[in-house]
Motif scaffolding. Structure first.
Motif, short mmCIF file in Angstrom:
data_model
loop_
_atom_site.label_atom_id
_atom_site.label_comp_id
_atom_site.label_asym_id
_atom_site.label_seq_id
_atom_site.Cartn_x
_atom_site.Cartn_y
_atom_site.Cartn_z
N ARG A 3 -1.41 -10.45 -12.37
CA ARG A 3 -0.14 -10.56 -11.65
C ARG A 3 0.06 -9.38 -10.71
O ARG A 3 0.52 -9.53 -9.58
N LYS A 4 -0.29 -8.18 -11.16
CA LYS A 4 -0.13 -6.98 -10.33
C LYS A 4 -1.00 -7.06 -9.09
O LYS A 4 -0.59 -6.68 -8.00
N GLU A 5 -2.22 -7.54 -9.25
CA GLU A 5 -3.12 -7.66 -8.11
C GLU A 5 -2.56 -8.68 -7.10
O GLU A 5 -2.62 -8.46 -5.89
N LEU A 6 -2.04 -9.79 -7.63
CA LEU A 6 -1.45 -10.81 -6.75
C LEU A 6 -0.24 -10.25 -6.00
O LEU A 6 -0.06 -10.52 -4.81
N GLU A 7 0.61 -9.49 -6.69
CA GLU A 7 1.78 -8.89 -6.03
C GLU A 7 1.35 -7.90 -4.96
O GLU A 7 1.98 -7.81 -3.90
N LYS A 8 0.27 -7.14 -5.21
CA LYS A 8 -0.23 -6.20 -4.21
C LYS A 8 -0.74 -6.96 -2.99
O LYS A 8 -0.46 -6.59 -1.85
N HIS A 9 -1.46 -8.05 -3.22
CA HIS A 9 -1.95 -8.87 -2.11
C HIS A 9 -0.77 -9.46 -1.31
O HIS A 9 -0.81 -9.50 -0.08
N ASP A 12 0.63 -6.78 0.82
CA ASP A 12 -0.27 -6.54 1.95
C ASP A 12 -0.13 -7.63 3.01
O ASP A 12 -0.12 -7.36 4.21
N VAL A 13 -0.02 -8.87 2.56
CA VAL A 13 0.15 -9.99 3.48
C VAL A 13 1.47 -9.87 4.23
O VAL A 13 1.54 -10.08 5.45
N ASN A 14 2.54 -9.50 3.52
CA ASN A 14 3.84 -9.34 4.19
C ASN A 14 3.79 -8.23 5.24
O ASN A 14 4.35 -8.38 6.33
N LYS A 15 3.11 -7.12 4.93
CA LYS A 15 2.97 -6.05 5.92
C LYS A 15 2.18 -6.52 7.13
O LYS A 15 2.52 -6.23 8.27
#
Length: 109
Positions: A3-9, A12-15
């Motif tokens: 879940r943490k990796e998905l939230e980081k991705h 990153d996508v939002n940025k």
């Protein structure tokens, strides 16, 4: 993926989306400024100017329509009337089907 990796991705996508939106905005602004310069204007001149509306010929004020006068009345109930315009009322069709002539139901003044 956790879940943490998905939230980081996702972050990153939002940025990346924000950066792409800002880049597209800059490019559009440059293209608009270039197009305005071809006609001898600056982008600020065009943005501040109010668009001119085409002149319309003055027309007469529309008056309210008067309702049409009734032309036919139900012989069984004179409160039921019809102007002769539009769809025939059920009572009119029933009278005609029973053999009553439409002129016999005509209102004469």
């Amino acid at each position: 993926m956790s879940r943490k990796e998905l939230e980081k991705h996702l972050a990153d996508v939002n940025k990346a989306l924000q950066a792409a939106r800002a880049r597209d905005h800059r490019d559009a602004k440059k293209a608009a400024a270039k197009a305005a310069a071809e006609f001898g204007f600056s982008l600020g001149d065009i943005a501040d100017a109010e668009p001119q509306k085409p002149m319309k010929a003055k027309s007469k004020a529309k008056s309210a329509r008067k309702p049409s006068k009734p032309a036919f009345a139900n012989p069984e109930d004179t409160k039921q009337t019809w102007t002769g315009k539009g769809r025939q009322p059920n009572w009119f069709r029933a009278q005609v089907a029973n053999g009553t002539e439409p002129d016999a139901m005509r209102i004469t003044n």
